[in-house]
Scaffold this motif. Structure first.
Motif, PDB file in Angstrom:
ATOM      1  N   PRO A  89       0.798  -1.237   0.000  1.00  0.00           N
ATOM      2  CA  PRO A  89       0.000   0.000   0.000  1.00  0.00           C
ATOM      3  C   PRO A  89       0.830   1.287   0.000  1.00  0.00           C
ATOM      4  CG  PRO A  89      -0.932  -1.598   1.517  1.00  0.00           C
ATOM      5  CD  PRO A  89       0.381  -2.150   1.080  1.00  0.00           C
ATOM      6  N   PRO A  90       1.814   1.458   0.905  1.00  0.00           N
ATOM      7  CA  PRO A  90       2.579   2.702   0.842  1.00  0.00           C
ATOM      8  C   PRO A  90       3.431   2.816  -0.415  1.00  0.00           C
ATOM      9  CG  PRO A  90       3.467   1.247   2.541  1.00  0.00           C
ATOM     10  CD  PRO A  90       2.178   0.644   2.088  1.00  0.00           C
ATOM     11  N   LEU A  91       3.889   1.702  -0.955  1.00  0.00           N
ATOM     12  CA  LEU A  91       4.685   1.766  -2.187  1.00  0.00           C
ATOM     13  C   LEU A  91       3.820   2.174  -3.378  1.00  0.00           C
ATOM     14  CD1 LEU A  91       7.024  -1.343  -1.804  1.00  0.00           C
ATOM     15  CD2 LEU A  91       7.570   1.072  -1.390  1.00  0.00           C
ATOM     16  N   VAL A  92       2.586   1.680  -3.415  1.00  0.00           N
ATOM     17  CA  VAL A  92       1.660   2.090  -4.481  1.00  0.00           C
ATOM     18  C   VAL A  92       1.301   3.568  -4.319  1.00  0.00           C
ATOM     19  CG1 VAL A  92      -0.701   1.794  -5.347  1.00  0.00           C
ATOM     20  CG2 VAL A  92       0.748  -0.207  -4.943  1.00  0.00           C
ATOM     21  N   LEU A  93       1.052   3.996  -3.089  1.00  0.00           N
ATOM     22  CA  LEU A  93       0.758   5.410  -2.853  1.00  0.00           C
ATOM     23  C   LEU A  93       1.935   6.285  -3.265  1.00  0.00           C
ATOM     24  CD1 LEU A  93      -1.061   5.381   0.603  1.00  0.00           C
ATOM     25  CD2 LEU A  93      -2.009   6.178  -1.573  1.00  0.00           C
ATOM     26  N   THR A 148      -8.816   6.549   4.741  1.00  0.00           N
ATOM     27  CA  THR A 148      -9.230   5.668   3.660  1.00  0.00           C
ATOM     28  C   THR A 148      -8.236   5.810   2.519  1.00  0.00           C
ATOM     29  OG1 THR A 148     -10.591   7.256   2.444  1.00  0.00           O
ATOM     30  CG2 THR A 148     -11.649   6.091   4.278  1.00  0.00           C
ATOM     31  N   PHE A 149      -8.076   4.767   1.736  1.00  0.00           N
ATOM     32  CA  PHE A 149      -7.145   4.827   0.608  1.00  0.00           C
ATOM     33  C   PHE A 149      -7.647   5.819  -0.441  1.00  0.00           C
ATOM     34  CE2 PHE A 149      -4.102   3.178  -2.452  1.00  0.00           C
ATOM     35  CZ  PHE A 149      -3.074   2.731  -1.640  1.00  0.00           C
ATOM     36  N   TYR A 150      -8.952   5.925  -0.554  1.00  0.00           N
ATOM     37  CA  TYR A 150      -9.548   6.854  -1.521  1.00  0.00           C
ATOM     38  C   TYR A 150      -9.190   8.297  -1.168  1.00  0.00           C
ATOM     39  CZ  TYR A 150     -13.254   8.631  -4.666  1.00  0.00           C
ATOM     40  OH  TYR A 150     -13.962   9.261  -5.665  1.00  0.00           O
ATOM     41  N   ASP A 151      -9.286   8.651   0.109  1.00  0.00           N
ATOM     42  CA  ASP A 151      -8.900   9.997   0.521  1.00  0.00           C
ATOM     43  C   ASP A 151      -7.393  10.204   0.427  1.00  0.00           C
ATOM     44  OD1 ASP A 151     -11.337  11.129   0.923  1.00  0.00           O
ATOM     45  OD2 ASP A 151     -11.304  11.053   3.100  1.00  0.00           O
ATOM     46  N   ALA A 152      -6.613   9.152   0.678  1.00  0.00           N
ATOM     47  CA  ALA A 152      -5.150   9.273   0.577  1.00  0.00           C
ATOM     48  C   ALA A 152      -4.722   9.633  -0.843  1.00  0.00           C
ATOM     49  CB  ALA A 152      -4.480   7.978   1.018  1.00  0.00           C
ATOM     50  N   LEU A 153      -5.577   9.316  -1.823  1.00  0.00           N
ATOM     51  CA  LEU A 153      -5.321   9.673  -3.223  1.00  0.00           C
ATOM     52  C   LEU A 153      -6.203  10.832  -3.676  1.00  0.00           C
ATOM     53  CD1 LEU A 153      -4.804   6.140  -4.816  1.00  0.00           C
ATOM     54  CD2 LEU A 153      -3.107   7.974  -4.631  1.00  0.00           C
ATOM     55  N   ALA A 154      -6.637  11.650  -2.707  1.00  0.00           N
ATOM     56  CA  ALA A 154      -7.386  12.879  -3.005  1.00  0.00           C
ATOM     57  C   ALA A 154      -8.670  12.601  -3.780  1.00  0.00           C
ATOM     58  CB  ALA A 154      -6.519  13.875  -3.763  1.00  0.00           C
ATOM     59  N   ARG A 155      -9.261  11.416  -3.571  1.00  0.00           N
ATOM     60  CA  ARG A 155     -10.514  11.025  -4.233  1.00  0.00           C
ATOM     61  C   ARG A 155     -10.403  11.115  -5.760  1.00  0.00           C
ATOM     62  NH1 ARG A 155     -15.000  14.009  -0.251  1.00  0.00           N
ATOM     63  NH2 ARG A 155     -13.906  13.517   1.712  1.00  0.00           N
ATOM     64  N   ASP A 156      -9.211  10.841  -6.242  1.00  0.00           N
ATOM     65  CA  ASP A 156      -8.945  10.831  -7.691  1.00  0.00           C
ATOM     66  C   ASP A 156      -9.324   9.452  -8.218  1.00  0.00           C
ATOM     67  OD1 ASP A 156      -7.626  10.414 -10.206  1.00  0.00           O
ATOM     68  OD2 ASP A 156      -6.278  12.075  -9.771  1.00  0.00           O
ATOM     69  N   ASP A 157     -10.439   9.345  -8.948  1.00  0.00           N
ATOM     70  CA  ASP A 157     -10.952   8.040  -9.360  1.00  0.00           C
ATOM     71  C   ASP A 157      -9.968   7.274 -10.239  1.00  0.00           C
ATOM     72  OD1 ASP A 157     -13.213   8.569  -7.940  1.00  0.00           O
ATOM     73  OD2 ASP A 157     -14.549   8.796  -9.660  1.00  0.00           O
ATOM     74  N   ARG A 158      -9.287   7.970 -11.125  1.00  0.00           N
ATOM     75  CA  ARG A 158      -8.351   7.271 -12.014  1.00  0.00           C
ATOM     76  C   ARG A 158      -7.180   6.694 -11.229  1.00  0.00           C
ATOM     77  NH1 ARG A 158      -7.239  10.315 -17.710  1.00  0.00           N
ATOM     78  NH2 ARG A 158      -5.160   9.572 -17.207  1.00  0.00           N
ATOM     79  N   ARG A 159      -6.598   7.499 -10.379  1.00  0.00           N
ATOM     80  CA  ARG A 159      -5.462   7.002  -9.592  1.00  0.00           C
ATOM     81  C   ARG A 159      -5.918   5.896  -8.634  1.00  0.00           C
ATOM     82  NH1 ARG A 159      -0.935   9.720 -10.538  1.00  0.00           N
ATOM     83  NH2 ARG A 159      -1.175  11.690 -11.645  1.00  0.00           N
ATOM     84  N   ASN A 201       3.629 -15.937  -1.517  1.00  0.00           N
ATOM     85  CA  ASN A 201       2.522 -16.476  -0.709  1.00  0.00           C
ATOM     86  C   ASN A 201       1.985 -15.393   0.221  1.00  0.00           C
ATOM     87  OD1 ASN A 201       5.016 -16.663   0.707  1.00  0.00           O
ATOM     88  ND2 ASN A 201       4.116 -18.083   2.183  1.00  0.00           N
ATOM     89  N   ALA A 202       1.463 -14.340  -0.420  1.00  0.00           N
ATOM     90  CA  ALA A 202       1.049 -13.151   0.317  1.00  0.00           C
ATOM     91  C   ALA A 202      -0.421 -12.853   0.086  1.00  0.00           C
ATOM     92  CB  ALA A 202       1.894 -11.946  -0.107  1.00  0.00           C
ATOM     93  N   VAL A 203      -1.002 -12.172   1.054  1.00  0.00           N
ATOM     94  CA  VAL A 203      -2.311 -11.541   0.908  1.00  0.00           C
ATOM     95  C   VAL A 203      -2.054 -10.061   0.666  1.00  0.00           C
ATOM     96  CG1 VAL A 203      -4.402 -10.850   2.140  1.00  0.00           C
ATOM     97  CG2 VAL A 203      -3.588 -13.210   2.267  1.00  0.00           C
ATOM     98  N   THR A 204      -2.547  -9.553  -0.448  1.00  0.00           N
ATOM     99  CA  THR A 204      -2.316  -8.153  -0.780  1.00  0.00           C
ATOM    100  C   THR A 204      -3.505  -7.300  -0.343  1.00  0.00           C
ATOM    101  OG1 THR A 204      -3.259  -8.303  -3.010  1.00  0.00           O
ATOM    102  CG2 THR A 204      -0.906  -8.808  -2.764  1.00  0.00           C
ATOM    103  N   VAL A 205      -3.206  -6.085   0.098  1.00  0.00           N
ATOM    104  CA  VAL A 205      -4.238  -5.144   0.530  1.00  0.00           C
ATOM    105  C   VAL A 205      -3.857  -3.738   0.072  1.00  0.00           C
ATOM    106  CG1 VAL A 205      -4.969  -6.477   2.554  1.00  0.00           C
ATOM    107  CG2 VAL A 205      -3.091  -4.816   2.764  1.00  0.00           C
ATOM    108  N   LEU A 206      -4.835  -2.842   0.066  1.00  0.00           N
ATOM    109  CA  LEU A 206      -4.563  -1.412  -0.020  1.00  0.00           C
ATOM    110  C   LEU A 206      -4.828  -0.799   1.351  1.00  0.00           C
ATOM    111  CD1 LEU A 206      -5.930  -0.341  -3.542  1.00  0.00           C
ATOM    112  CD2 LEU A 206      -3.593  -0.947  -2.870  1.00  0.00           C
TER     113      LEU A 206
END
Length: 491
Positions: A255-259, A348-359, A280-285
């Motif tokens: 998550p922080p690397l994607v952000l 929220t991850f959505y707010d962390a990306l400024a509610r930018d739908d594309r990103r 063998n990982a569970v991925t999350v945002l």
């Protein structure tokens, strides 16, 4: 790993109860998820730590349903549930008996006190060495059988730590695993297991004893046909080491690397992680907790070893998240709110990306194309924003990302283009044969390509983090074609 995507959710906060959650998964979410991680549904699911302080870890809170409802939820899908390994509620029947009778209680050995770990007393150096994810020492003064004691409480005074050196603690944990697996749970998430191995002369985190306890629980689970996911926040090298010993680990570094990639137009740190991360990982945002930062930084637990992100880049990322959220995440994080977690930003991850739908949609696609089992948090699925009203009501920082949805709010969210596009991507990930094949990737500058191939079947994500443009191509009846692009959401 060919497991389909999983939904992470509280039953009550998304769908009211367990039957409601099943109806949602079988209805508007059909085809998107091969499994569901139901966050603690034990009594009380609405306790001091949102269910992570169980009074009775072997029962379903009757306000949510029954074990039959859990088994019905598992019809045709995997069900994951939490084994809260480190602690139980201070209001549990066992600890209430210890409060009343002290050492005369048969349950007394089950719980940790300062003296249990340091029978000869603890020095200032001993106490300063103890690792805790929150400020202060992990002890609460309580009266046990008329005697004042320092009880070990790693997280909150309402959560009393177990002493896994004792048969009483293992009788308890075995009963928990038995109840869950008999109830149709096939995947067990070990919550806070890193804190179980308290030993004098250590930092009491991820010690050799922790490894032994984890192996014992893994054996219990496997003997009952269940897989185990270990939840540990720490230096990224610890996740790599743990992955060799268990079925699944979280990829909390993703998550922080994607952000960082999407806010700084810099794919280099993500590329470094893709080269070494365990498969063998569970991925999350995002999850029911905050967005982890410690997972990509240097750590006192691994002195001298660098993190995946340089400290100045971590500082810049955290500030960007606060700015993108309009400052709301700052109000929910650290000294601004209770649950003073040292390793996460509550947002929220959505707010962390400024509610930018594309990103945001590109972030979800990156998660879905990286090897592992993708888990999608219910607020993230619905592209939810920080719940400042709930934060104000509770004062608990993590509640900013734990919204209680009404049926009408769910329906409105499901109609949004960004949510519809996420569901389309999830259904592709859940059903396309390519994801059972081989993974390859290429990241160069701001551009990247993640691809899966199984025979003639292929699924490819090409993207540019500079402008959040992307295209997903996948094979179909008419050959390979674009099945999702950034045109699915407004720029």
């Amino acid at each position: 790993m060919t497991h389909g995507p999983q939904l992470i959710t509280y039953a009550d906060r998304l769908a009211g109860d367990l039957p409601g959650l099943r109806a949602l998964l079988d209805g508007p979410l059909a085809g998107a998820f091969g499994g569901v991680h139901v966050l603690p549904f034990y009594p009380p699911f609405d306790g001091a730590d949102a269910g992570f302080d169980p009074r009775d870890h072997t029962q379903v809170d009757p306000r949510l349903g029954t074990w039959d409802d859990v088994r019905a939820l598992g019809a045709g899908r995997e069900v994951m549930a939490d084994v809260i390994v480190n602690h139980v509620s201070a209001d549990s029947a066992q600890f209430r008996d210890v409060r009343e009778r002290g050492d005369a209680s048969p349950h007394a050995p089950m719980f940790l006190t300062l003296g249990a770990v340091f029978p000869d007393g603890a020095s200032e150096e001993d106490l300063a060495r103890i690792y805790r994810p929150r400020p202060g020492l992990p002890f609460t003064v309580m009266t046990l059988g008329g005697r004042r004691r320092l009880v070990w409480t790693t997280f909150t005074p309402d959560q009393v730590d177990l002493d896994l050196r004792t048969p009483q603690a293992w009788e308890y944990l075995t009963a928990v695993v038995d109840a869950l697996t008999a109830g149709g749970v096939t995947m067990l998430r070990l919550d806070a297991v890193g804190y179980t191995g308290k030993e004098a002369g250590t930092d009491c985190f991820m010690t050799p004893a922790t490894d032994a306890y984890t192996e014992r629980i893994v054996s219990l689970a496997r003997a009952r046909g269940a897989q185990v996911l270990v939840e540990v926040h720490g230096h990224h090298t610890q996740q790599i080491e743990i992955a060799r010993k268990v079925d699944l680990v979280y990829d909390f570094a993703l998550p922080p690397l994607v952000l960082h990639a999407l806010t700084a137009a810099d794919l280099e740190p993500l590329a470094g992680w893709l080269a070494i991360r365990p498969a063998n990982a569970v991925t999350v945002l995002d999850t029911h907790d905050g967005i982890g930062i410690v997972d990509v930084g240097p750590s006192d637990l691994r002195p001298g070893e660098p993190g995946l992100l340089a400290p100045e880049k971590i500082d810049a990322l955290v500030e960007t998240m606060h700015e993108n959220s309009g400052g709301t995440s700052r109000q929910a994080t650290g000294a601004a709110a209770s649950n003073l977690d040292l390793y996460q930003v509550n947002c929220t991850f959505y707010d962390a990306l400024a509610r930018d739908d594309r990103r945001y949609l590109l972030a979800r696609l990156l998660q879905l194309f990286v090897p592992g089992i993708p888990q999608v948090y219910y607020v993230g699925l619905l592209a939810g924003s920080n719940d400042m009203e709930l934060l104000a009501a509770t004062g608990v920082g993590r509640d900013v990302n734990r919204h209680h949805y009404t049926d009408g709010e769910v329906a409105d969210a499901l109609a949004r283009p960004v949510v519809r596009a996420q569901l389309a991507a999830l259904r592709l990930r859940a059903s396309h044969a390519a994801f059972g094949g081989a993974f390859e990737w290429d990241l160069d500058g701001t551009r990247g390509c993640l691809a899966w191939t199984a025979g003639d079947e292929r699924a490819v994500l090409t993207f540019d983090v500079a402008d959040a443009s992307f295209t997903v191509h996948a094979t179909g009846p008419d050959g390979e074609e674009a099945v999702l692009t950034d045109a699915a959401v407004a720029p």
